[in-house]
Design an enzyme around this catalytic site. Structure first.
Site: not given
Length: 464
Positions: A275, A318
């Site tokens: 992430h 991301c």
């Protein structure tokens, strides 16, 4: 010699189901080998199918060939679907078209973040009903790599199926001796064996207490295995670490930078999968590792053994939580065909410094290097946007990087390979009717301070 073409009823079935097949069919090496074993496809046909750039184009080419490959082709194709765990497509082809009335979409979608207020309740009720309908589906459930401030962990089981693309496992195509001879002079030196060393850090499972907002990255284990295989074939021994805290990530990177055997190789590869937010990726403890620190660890001051050697970085994470919903194209085709700062060379010192005179080199100046150079970094998404990951097939970016390296590293330098990855990503879009994720997009990008073309010259070893 094959008999005449496919039976008319089977040909009609393929024609009626072609739209769904083009969107959902996974044409991978296992499926192709099954059809080759039944003598449905020749080797040249198989190569032409797997050379196509997108999953939809591979499916389209296969569906064009099948009706011409004899009366057994349909049954062999159905068997291959079962062998490759695409039972939903097998059922679609073998059920009577009259029974279902129209083509049914067997994918459902659910936003990762729970909407607030009454609208959220309605979405939950609707998607729960859809989920019940497809509870036994073997389809993958992809999600975003983005991190919301609040995320309901109960939604993990309802991650969204955006497409069914699968990583191809076609062997890396070899570079020819003629190509090496004609390109080695104007490109980075790339003939050591191994070519260099690769570090892959893949965070899939996060601490439920320290990082409560970070969901398990389902499908992340597919990505790291894909990277391990492709870089091993490209002659990069891979060190793979899974589920590291931010501090453990720093330690692993520092240890990798200090490897004395970097002296004898021509390059290195670093892949970070987690992430993330803009400029940083998460450790499993919810702490951030700044990407600028990572690049600094490999710069000319901190990693002298890799000076003037290309350093490749690939970041699957991301860079924000905005979803790219895409825009309508004004000109060109009416319908999409998708499935789903310049720096001058460093100068010399104006006058020899005191150190150089003490070393007795008569004041001759040393060549200076910029602090950071000879790096290229591929990002899965643009600044501020989320990256897409399929929970069974892996992320879009790693899938396309894998495919392009395998098919084109033989004669394409890395910057152009990443341009091709961009083009493949641009074509893709999510398939999730009735939700905000339907036709969602992603756009990858790369940055480069390379000073020459970077060819990997796969499977070629010059003779001296």
């Amino acid at each position: 010699m094959l008999e005449c073409g496919m039976l008319e009823r089977d040909r009609q079935t393929l024609r009626i189901r072609s739209k769904v097949l083009c969107k959902q069919l996974v044409v991978d090496e296992m499926l192709i080998q099954s059809l080759q074993a039944d003598d449905i496809l020749t080797e040249s046909m198989a190569e032409s199918i797997m050379a196509e750039q997108t999953s939809q184009k591979r499916s389209w080419r296969l569906l064009l060939l099948l009706p011409k490959r004899g009366p057994k082709a349909f049954n062999s194709f159905c068997t291959a679907l079962q062998e490759t765990e695409q039972q939903h497509l097998y059922d679609l082809l073998t059920q009577s078209p009259e029974k279902d009335g129209k083509e049914t979409h067997s994918e459902s979608i659910q936003p990762e973040e729970e909407p607030e207020g009454k609208a959220g309740g309605l979405v939950m009720q609707t998607t729960e009903k859809k989920r019940e309908r497809f509870l036994d589906s073997s389809l993958p459930f992809p999600t975003q790599e983005g991190i919301a401030t609040k995320r309901a962990r109960t939604h993990e089981s309802m991650e969204c199926s955006l497409d069914a693309d699968s990583p191809i496992s076609t062997p890396v195509l070899p570079c020819s001796p003629d190509f090496y001879v004609s390109h080695c002079q104007q490109s980075y030196r790339m003939n050591s064996s191994p070519r260099g060393y690769a570090l892959v850090i893949s965070n899939v499972t996060f601490d439920s207490c320290a990082a409560a907002d970070l969901d398990t990255r389902k499908g992340g284990e597919v990505d790291d295995e894909v990277l391990r295989k492709v870089f091993t074939e490209l002659d990069y021994p891979v060190t793979l670490h899974r589920d590291l805290t931010a501090q453990d990530m720093r330690t692993s990177i520092e240890n990798f930078c200090r490897r004395p055997d970097h002296r004898t190789v021509d390059s290195c590869v670093v892949c970070l999968l987690s992430h993330g937010v803009e400029g940083a990726v998460y450790g499993t403890d919810g702490q951030l590792l700044q990407l600028d620190w990572v690049f600094e660890a490999f710069d000319n001051a901190h990693c002298p053994l890799l000076q003037n050697k290309p350093k490749m970085f690939f970041i699957q994470a991301c860079r924000g939580d905005m979803m790219d919903c895409g825009v309508e194209q004004i000109d060109g085709p009416a319908r999409t065909c998708s499935p789903s700062c310049e720096q001058r060379d460093a100068g010399r010192e104006g006058q020899g410094d005191a150190d150089s005179r003490q070393r007795g080199d008569m004041g001759r100046p040393r060549i200076k290097l910029p602090q950071r150079s000879d790096m290229i970094c591929g990002f899965a998404s643009l600044k501020g946007t989320a990256a897409m990951r399929n929970t069974k097939r892996g992320s879009w970016f790693i899938q396309e990087l894998n495919t392009t390296l395998r098919l084109h590293a033989r004669d394409t330098h890395l910057a152009d390979i990443l341009v091709q990855v961009n083009a493949r990503i641009k074509e893709r879009e999510g398939y999730a009717p009735g939700t905000a994720h339907h036709r969602c997009k992603e756009m990858s990008e790369f940055t480069s301070s390379l000073c020459k073309d970077l060819y990997l010259f796969p499977k070629y070893q010059p003779q001296y």
